[in-house]
Design an enzyme around this catalytic site. Structure first.
Site, PDB file in Angstrom:
ATOM      1  N   SER A 158       2.704   0.525  -5.050  1.00 31.57           N
ATOM      2  CA  SER A 158       3.734   1.440  -4.555  1.00 31.57           C
ATOM      3  C   SER A 158       5.034   1.356  -5.357  1.00 31.57           C
ATOM      4  O   SER A 158       5.805   2.304  -5.385  1.00 31.57           O
ATOM      5  CB  SER A 158       4.033   1.131  -3.085  1.00 31.57           C
ATOM      6  N   ASN A 159       5.279   0.196  -6.010  1.00 40.42           N
ATOM      7  CA  ASN A 159       6.608   0.002  -6.599  1.00 40.42           C
ATOM      8  C   ASN A 159       6.775   0.616  -7.986  1.00 40.42           C
ATOM      9  O   ASN A 159       7.874   0.662  -8.502  1.00 40.42           O
ATOM     10  CB  ASN A 159       6.976  -1.487  -6.627  1.00 40.42           C
ATOM     11  N   LYS A 184      -7.799   5.497  -7.027  1.00 42.64           N
ATOM     12  CA  LYS A 184      -7.458   5.560  -5.593  1.00 42.64           C
ATOM     13  C   LYS A 184      -5.952   5.819  -5.509  1.00 42.64           C
ATOM     14  O   LYS A 184      -5.145   4.957  -5.875  1.00 42.64           O
ATOM     15  CB  LYS A 184      -7.841   4.235  -4.933  1.00 42.64           C
ATOM     16  N   ALA A 185      -5.579   7.031  -5.052  1.00 38.04           N
ATOM     17  CA  ALA A 185      -4.157   7.388  -4.968  1.00 38.04           C
ATOM     18  C   ALA A 185      -3.455   6.491  -3.958  1.00 38.04           C
ATOM     19  O   ALA A 185      -4.045   6.112  -2.943  1.00 38.04           O
ATOM     20  CB  ALA A 185      -4.021   8.847  -4.553  1.00 38.04           C
ATOM     21  N   HIS A 186      -2.197   6.137  -4.256  1.00 36.72           N
ATOM     22  CA  HIS A 186      -1.463   5.267  -3.320  1.00 36.72           C
ATOM     23  C   HIS A 186      -0.855   6.121  -2.211  1.00 36.72           C
ATOM     24  O   HIS A 186      -0.140   7.087  -2.500  1.00 36.72           O
ATOM     25  CB  HIS A 186      -0.366   4.500  -4.062  1.00 36.72           C
ATOM     26  N   GLY A 241      -1.120  -4.614  -7.003  1.00 36.78           N
ATOM     27  CA  GLY A 241      -0.619  -4.519  -5.637  1.00 36.78           C
ATOM     28  C   GLY A 241      -0.473  -5.881  -5.014  1.00 36.78           C
ATOM     29  O   GLY A 241      -0.256  -6.881  -5.713  1.00 36.78           O
ATOM     30  N   SER A 242      -0.627  -5.920  -3.698  1.00 32.25           N
ATOM     31  CA  SER A 242      -0.368  -7.160  -2.958  1.00 32.25           C
ATOM     32  C   SER A 242      -1.500  -8.168  -3.130  1.00 32.25           C
ATOM     33  O   SER A 242      -2.637  -7.805  -3.445  1.00 32.25           O
ATOM     34  CB  SER A 242      -0.212  -6.836  -1.478  1.00 32.25           C
ATOM     35  N   GLU A 265      -3.901  -7.615 -10.365  1.00 31.85           N
ATOM     36  CA  GLU A 265      -2.555  -8.119 -10.705  1.00 31.85           C
ATOM     37  C   GLU A 265      -1.803  -8.145  -9.391  1.00 31.85           C
ATOM     38  O   GLU A 265      -1.553  -7.106  -8.802  1.00 31.85           O
ATOM     39  CB  GLU A 265      -1.860  -7.189 -11.700  1.00 31.85           C
ATOM     40  N   CYS A 302       7.249  -6.972  -9.690  1.00 32.61           N
ATOM     41  CA  CYS A 302       6.332  -8.122  -9.668  1.00 32.61           C
ATOM     42  C   CYS A 302       6.932  -9.283 -10.460  1.00 32.61           C
ATOM     43  O   CYS A 302       6.530 -10.426 -10.281  1.00 32.61           O
ATOM     44  CB  CYS A 302       4.984  -7.715 -10.237  1.00 32.61           C
ATOM     45  N   GLU A 389       5.669 -14.995  -2.212  1.00 31.32           N
ATOM     46  CA  GLU A 389       6.493 -13.826  -2.541  1.00 31.32           C
ATOM     47  C   GLU A 389       7.065 -13.174  -1.276  1.00 31.32           C
ATOM     48  O   GLU A 389       6.328 -12.893  -0.335  1.00 31.32           O
ATOM     49  CB  GLU A 389       5.618 -12.804  -3.283  1.00 31.32           C
TER      50      GLU A 389
END
Ligand code: NAP
Length: 520
Positions: A158-159, A184-186, A241-242, A265, A302, A389
């Site tokens: 998302s970022n 896969k669209a966010h 992502g997370s 990642e 990140c 994080e």
């Protein structure tokens, strides 16, 4: 092509499902009108089947043809002009200037991979000519190069709604490798995704790429992602992502009947070590620069420096005071999504409730302000959750009583994307042990620099030991990212006409090759 919330299945649009969701306008905290339709199993299967069919043709396109495709994607993205910038800004709350910069990074990345393909040596061609007279046994003719791995499922974060999204680093490195992509669209920026997805399809048509070279599915539930990574025709996964999301998809992929590589990642707190003398000499400048790094992009990078380590003494006390003042002066920002905002409050609350932790800046559970916490080294050693994080503009100061304790802290850290070390020239002369230890923990080590701001180039490593990524042997940024989506292949005793150009005896592509052990 206006996709209007539909899934892009090859060259067609499709909205067969009943589950839908809306994009969000972060500034006005309200839903946007377009409905996005979650892909059904039938649609996901259709996208993957097309990707598998297209792979046969796409992988055999020449480097120059694939390069022209990547360049055309960049041009189509630029042609979206302000519509793309404004849409991404609205959906993420990120300022127009930041999105404009990110667009430049995304198109620059596409063109960098295009130049890598045009030059051609990336395939790592290796030739061992036959030695029929060799004793006691003759040697056969063996030739090796990297080939595309197959259709790849890609997930963006998302970022970075452009640079780590539809036409971001994972997609471009997979397409450059010769792989087809199902993206896969966010759900945090679906309208941005559909603009870029449609741009890729326009470029594919203009460049005569096979239908299915790229598809994009929407999804608000985790079923869509799981269906992608567990489909037998998907041969690799790129995820940004997370930690939670990346680990769930990694686990699903390795449990498949035929497990596949997953390049996830994920999360990192990017430790920064400040040695004492540099803090005595440059406390003010470093405090300002470090505060800027902590709040850059709302802290939603990140590479955000989430922890820093210092020795207990006057210079570090002074530095922390200056840093606290610098962070307090920074404005609060709207974070990307309500989920990220809630996680930020929860993370800071957990940190502040930890016995012995000192909150140095104010905390208001209604406004995502920059935050600074201080703990003793022993607290980090006994409570590893303090090194997890907290996504947003926050950092934790870890105070060690001496160098042995600081080293013990480093030994307790998990894998990181980056680490940083600040010291004077004299301090760095004796920093060999610290450099060695930090190297064990991270994919990139910055000396007298901060980790935010990732250059997209040939030498960049954006990776690192788990949990920064699921595979520390690679990078997700820069041209070396291409090797995540290739595998080595050996041609034995092939007649010249059957060999790919990269391995033909006359070297028609004029690329650099390793021939009989000599780099030519
Ligand atoms: P996220 O919530 O994990 O979302 C990433 C994608 O994965 C979304 O499409 C999401 O779909 C999907 N997903 C998440 N959990 C899933 C699950 N259990 N099963 C199937 N699909 C799942 O990440 P984010 O909040 O967008 O991004 C922020 C995070 O990314 C931060 O931790 C940041 O540090 C990290 N990040 C890392 C890098 C890097 O290079 N290491 C770069 C940028 C960001 P749904 O939304 O539908 O769940």
């Amino acid at each position: 092509m206006n996709t209007h919330g539909k899934n892009i299945i090859g060259n067609n649009l499709s909205a067969m499902g009943t589950s839908s969701f809306n994009a969000y306008d972060v500034a006005s905290n309200s839903l946007l009108p377009t409905k996005f339709y979650e892909a059904t199993t039938t649609e996901i299967n259709a996208a993957i089947s097309l990707a598998a069919e297209a792979f046969g043709e796409y992988k055999n396109k020449t480097g120059k043809e694939k390069a022209a495709f990547l360049e055309c994607i960049a041009t189509e993205i630029e042609a979206l002009e302000m519509e793309l910038i404004e849409t991404a800004s609205k959906e993420t709350g990120l300022p127009l200037a930041r999105i404009t910069g990110e667009r430049g990074r995304t198109t620059g990345q596409l063109r960098l991979f295009a130049s890598q393909l045009t030059e051609g040596s990336w395939v790592n061609a290796i030739i061992d000519n036959a030695l029929p007279e060799r004793k006691p046994l003759p040697r056969v003719d063996l030739r090796q190069m990297q080939i595309a791995i197959g259709p790849v499922a890609v997930f963006g974060a998302s970022n970075f709604p452009l640079a780590f999204s539809v036409a971001g680093g994972d997609t471009v490195s997979a397409l450059a490798a010769g792989c087809t992509v199902v993206f896969k669209a966010h759900p945090a920026h679906p309208a941005t995704c559909e603009l870029v997805g449609a741009a890729i399809i326009r470029a594919a048509k203009k460049c005569n790429m096979p239908e299915g070279v790229f598809s994009m599915v929407h999804g608000i539930s985790h079923q869509v992602g799981h269906a992608l990574v567990t489909h037998p025709l998907i041969k690799a996964v790129g995820f940004t992502g997370s930690l939670k999301g990346g680990k769930a998809l990694y686990d699903a992929a390795v449990k498949r009947e035929s497990p596949i590589p997953v390049y996830a990642e994920m999360s990192s707190v990017n430790p920064v070590v400040f040695l004492p003398e540099i803090l005595t000499q440059k406390a003010g400048d470093l405090a300002e620069a470090f505060a800027g790094s902590i709040v850059m992009g709302g802290g939603q990078f990140c590479t955000n420096p989430g922890i820093f380590l210092l020795l207990k003494n006057e210079s570090s006390t002074n530095f922390i005071q200056l840093l606290t003042a610098a962070l307090t002066a920074k404005p609060s920002v709207a974070l990307l999504t309500n989920g990220i905002t809630d996680a930020y409050y929860q993370g800071i609350t957990h940190q502040r409730n930890t016995e012995g932790a000192i909150g140095l800046t104010a905390f208001d559970a209604n406004t995502p302000q920059p935050h600074l916490l201080q703990i003793d080294a022993q607290m980090l050693i006994s409570n590893p959750s303090l090194t997890e994080e907290v996504f947003g503009p926050s950092s934790v100061a870890i105070i060690a009583k001496d160098m042995d304790e600081l080293i013990e802290c480093i030994l307790h850290l998990k894998g990181q994307l980056t680490a940083s070390l600040h010291g004077t020239a004299d301090e760095l002369k004796n920093a060999g042990v610290l450099v060695d230890l930090l190297q064990e923990k991270a994919g990139r080590l910055c000396i007298n620099a901060f980790p935010t701001g990732v250059e997209v180039g040939n030498a960049m490593v954006h990776g690192g030991p788990y949990p920064a990524t699921s595979d520390s042997r690679t990078t997700s940024v820069g041209t070396q990212a291409i090797y995540r989506f290739t595998r080595p292949f050996c041609y034995q005793e092939f007649p010249d006409h059957l060999l790919p150009d990269a391995l033909k005896e006359s070297n028609p592509l004029q690329i650099s090759r390793l021939v009989n052990g000599i780099r030519l």
